[in-house]
Scaffold this motif. Structure first.
Motif, short mmCIF file in Angstrom:
data_model
loop_
_atom_site.label_atom_id
_atom_site.label_comp_id
_atom_site.label_asym_id
_atom_site.label_seq_id
_atom_site.Cartn_x
_atom_site.Cartn_y
_atom_site.Cartn_z
N LEU A 28 2.79 3.01 -12.00
CA LEU A 28 2.88 3.07 -10.55
C LEU A 28 3.94 2.11 -10.04
N TRP A 74 2.35 4.01 -5.09
CA TRP A 74 1.23 3.72 -4.19
C TRP A 74 1.78 3.07 -2.92
N THR A 116 -5.31 -1.53 -1.38
CA THR A 116 -5.09 -1.36 -2.81
C THR A 116 -6.27 -0.60 -3.39
N ILE A 146 -1.88 7.20 -3.25
CA ILE A 146 -0.98 7.36 -4.40
C ILE A 146 -0.26 8.69 -4.25
#
Length: 219
Positions: A87, A111, A117, A126
């Motif tokens: 990511l 993301w 988060t 995402i």
């Protein structure tokens, strides 16, 4: 190069709550080879939200799994469709839509850094490409995902946040439900987004596939 994680305020997706979809849905592979057998799978009606209690966005649903503290994610895995991808951080384009990772890195997902988060209370986002000029990309099979599937996110604190899919839907860009997709949640939720829907050789994909998931485990 990995971006440095910076928390700029209260977690949330207000900056993208009034824009539509992803920044780029060109469908480069289909544009090169034509529409046909290359079209990615799309979710069936059976994978849509079952009812109001199944929807996120401001509801007073508490997760059975305690929320995790903030920690940037480094990797996402979706075993049911063979996804195992690093990511990178994403921001917004000048037009206000969500960025996507570089098109030439087909196994890279991203993301949204200004939001929650994955694993903390709120809606984490995402996103990744469905294809590039060379063929299928990281989220090519996202539309084939089914309710109950697991999504695992490796966090920089060494933990793994485990999410369970509760809906998979596809939206036309003109009817993209910004509040539902990006809106606040009272439990740890995750959205995984790619391009999808109808395809036009002149404008690319006409919408987005969105996976809705919530935190159900940690390790």
């Amino acid at each position: 190069m990995r971006r440095r994680f910076r928390r700029t305020g209260t977690p949330g997706n207000a900056a993208i709550a009034a824009v539509t979809g992803l920044a780029l849905c060109a469908g480069l592979w289909l544009l090169r080879d034509g529409v046909g057998t290359h079209a990615p799978p799309q979710p069936s009606a059976a994978q849509a939200h079952a009812g109001v209690d199944d929807r996120s966005g401001g509801r007073a649903t508490v997760s059975a799994v305690p929320a995790l503290p903030p920690s940037p994610p480094d990797r996402v895995r979706i075993p049911a469709i063979g996804v195992d991808a690093p990511l990178t951080g994403l921001g917004l384009t000048k037009a206000g839509s969500l960025e996507v990772p570089p098109a030439d890195r087909k196994n890279l997902a991203g993301w949204y850094e200004a939001g929650a988060t994955p694993g903390e209370t709120g809606t984490a986002v995402i996103a990744g490409h469905v294809d590039n000029a060379d063929g299928p990309a990281v989220f090519y099979s996202l539309g084939a995902l089914r309710k109950g599937s697991a999504i695992e996110v490796d966090r920089r604190d060494g933990g793994v946040a485990v999410f369970t899919v509760h809906a998979v839907e596809v939206y036309d860009a003109r009817d993209f439900p910004d509040a539902r997709v990006y809106g606040a949640a009272s439990r740890p939720e995750l959205r995984v987004i790619t391009c999808g829907g109808d395809y036009s050789r002149t404008t690319g994909y006409q919408g987005n596939v969105v996976v809705y998931a919530h935190l159900t485990g940690r390790r």
